[in-house]
Motif scaffolding. Sequence first.
Motif, PDB file in Angstrom:
ATOM      1  N   ARG A 185       1.313  -1.580   0.080  1.00 13.15           N
ATOM      2  CA  ARG A 185      -0.080   0.082  -0.269  1.00 13.15           C
ATOM      3  C   ARG A 185       1.137   1.074  -0.164  1.00 13.15           C
ATOM      4  N   SER A 214      -3.515  -5.306  -8.806  1.00  7.45           N
ATOM      5  CA  SER A 214      -5.039  -5.694  -8.912  1.00  7.45           C
ATOM      6  C   SER A 214      -5.880  -6.705  -7.367  1.00  7.45           C
ATOM      7  N   GLY A 215      -6.721  -5.736  -6.508  1.00  6.06           N
ATOM      8  CA  GLY A 215      -6.513  -6.466  -5.342  1.00  6.06           C
ATOM      9  C   GLY A 215      -6.155  -5.540  -3.598  1.00  6.06           C
ATOM     10  N   LEU A 216      -5.088  -4.584  -4.383  1.00  4.78           N
ATOM     11  CA  LEU A 216      -4.865  -4.062  -3.305  1.00  4.78           C
ATOM     12  C   LEU A 216      -5.616  -3.252  -2.362  1.00  4.78           C
ATOM     13  N   ASP A 217      -6.099  -2.270  -3.109  1.00  6.44           N
ATOM     14  CA  ASP A 217      -7.245  -1.137  -2.780  1.00  6.44           C
ATOM     15  C   ASP A 217      -8.531  -0.563  -3.539  1.00  6.44           C
ATOM     16  N   ASP A 218      -9.896  -0.437  -2.841  1.00  6.71           N
ATOM     17  CA  ASP A 218     -10.315  -0.393  -4.402  1.00  6.71           C
ATOM     18  C   ASP A 218     -10.020   1.174  -4.348  1.00  6.71           C
ATOM     19  N   SER A 264      -7.910   1.840  -6.846  1.00  7.70           N
ATOM     20  CA  SER A 264      -8.122   1.806  -8.264  1.00  7.70           C
ATOM     21  C   SER A 264      -8.895   2.143  -9.142  1.00  7.70           C
TER      22      SER A 264
END
Length: 668
Positions: A316, A586-590, A593
Amino acid sequence: MRTWCDWTIRHLGRIGVLALVSGLGVSTVQAASLDAALLPKIQAATFEVVQAKPTSDSLSYEKPLPLDLLPYQERTDKYYSIGTAFAIGHNRYVTAAHVLLVGADSLWGQPELRDTAGHVYPIDKIEKFDLRKDFVVFSLAGSPGDATLDLDTKPTLNTAVYAVGNALGTGVVIRDGLYTSDTPEQQDGAWKWMRFSAAASPGNSGGPLLDKDGKVIGAVLMKSANENLNYALPIREVLDAPDGKAVMDTRIAYELDLFDTVQNSDLKTQFALPAGLSDFYREFQKRIDANSDAQLKALLARESANLFPNGAGSARLLHEQTVLNGFPSLIVRGSDGEWGRTGTQSQYFTLDGNGYVRVGAAGRSGLIRIRRPDGMDAAKFYGDAKTRMDLLARTGLFKRDVASEKVKITSLGKPILESTHVDRWQRPWQVAAWSLPYANALVVAYSLPTPDGCVMLVRFTPPSHQHDTMLDLDELSSFVHVTYEGTLAQWKDFLGKPALQPAALRNIRIDYDYGHRFNYTSQRVAFSYPSSVQAIKPDNLLWLGFSFFLDGGKPVWDVGDVNIWKDTASEDHDNVNVQRYIAPPSGLDDDMSSRWRKLSEKQYPYNAVARYEDDLMKINAVVAPAASGSQPSTVLYTAFYGTAGTQPQADMKDKLDLLTKDMRVIEH
């Protein structure tokens, strides 16, 4: 930072914690059932352990120290009283190991013994030493007489005992109680502590515990934290210890202010005795410092897979938007395994000439930002550690307690050591240490030069912990997040001093012609704008927002945000900004994204349409790298212009076009 796990070598919570009050005279309080005929012998064989007060002071104060407020005995005594010792044979004395170790690298004199008449005797040779059992046997260079205490190696439980010692530094006193129990030592039960109820005070450490016949049954070492039961080492443990050895067998913990993990180790080593006191300290400290080196290395190796910038918990921070901070922060790992910034709270102190000092905390260290006053010569500020520390002293951070008063220290004087440390991101920290003689302590400061002044890590430490403290700060320096800021005039001074600059600036060129044009070129992005976009003048405030991110899979510390404010005192916050963004995995933080999708599709607010927010007209555009095959870019930049008040879209778009006209994204 090392911490002692074994009770026998803790400095806090001990009976032998330093007593700053000492006495030349000796008062003897007689316990009711102790034969008065024994008192002269006890008196003659029991001593204060003292250290000479410093005879000079490198510190400066706001006013003369009100020493007349101190008790007569304290202000006239030439020594600090730190513990108690006693004689067990001809020129053979015992005290606590932790009392003797107060003298290691001390700013005061070496420990000596003082008798009832006030005569002082230097320590000659260390004969026996055990760190874990917390005792030392030694000889003296002079003879205070032949008085010795008789010994009893088989004391009886539940009988009267007498603790003899230098209570609170006011002379040797005798207090009675009971020998109540034996309890195993805490590490692995290698021996049993004697527990007793006789009162013990700061300064009692190292004194004898006597039976009703005045015979030594133990050495007083520790005070119970929660009840009136104190600890003594049976005298048989002292007598049975091998001669000619300094034994170091104890458990030590090492920890950093970056995460909760603690590195525990068993230090097992020894060296030959007898040895003079200076030689003993040198050999002891050599082994302690080597153990700290090994513990830190082991701790970092143990954490390597999840030590920022490694591991999932770093993702992050490596992909987030660059943050501009007026105050530095320390990157630490939370209980959830995520790395983030902490220590951003600070107290603000104003200096002359638009200077200031902001003081916060990061774990056991102070975190500080100093803005150099306008009238202060840059070369003097960067080149003279005393000048920087004097600015910090103006805040009143350093005070000396004298009786009921706190007297402000206005200068720490010249540092006692100076060096340079380059952290893992190739940032040069100016290292310096100052002595606080009255406190037997050091102030260690790591100073990172910035265009407007510096950022500092500061820690107070005992002199014997200097190596350990600098190990910590060497490592912590690589985890400091800092924005480089300053006026264009300050940047001109700073850019002319390559030795002060981080390696990242070697790949960046900043040029400006007052009233005409500003240019910025790096290996990542280049842009320029004329004065018609925003006036270019010496008091423009340039912020380079450095951040940690991945470049070709490799972590780097580089500029991710360039912000130029119209001036330092602007109330309308006019500014030009160029900022870097990286595609999140992908999938780290909405939120990340969603922002990346808006950037890629040039959606609002990145659509070159002016908007009015917070009393400011704003306009953004996205600038992408030149096309490189069929693969979409993983890096995008935004260009931003903001100005006070409402402005027509056409005017805002014209300014934005001028800003982006020559802008090139070089990286992909």
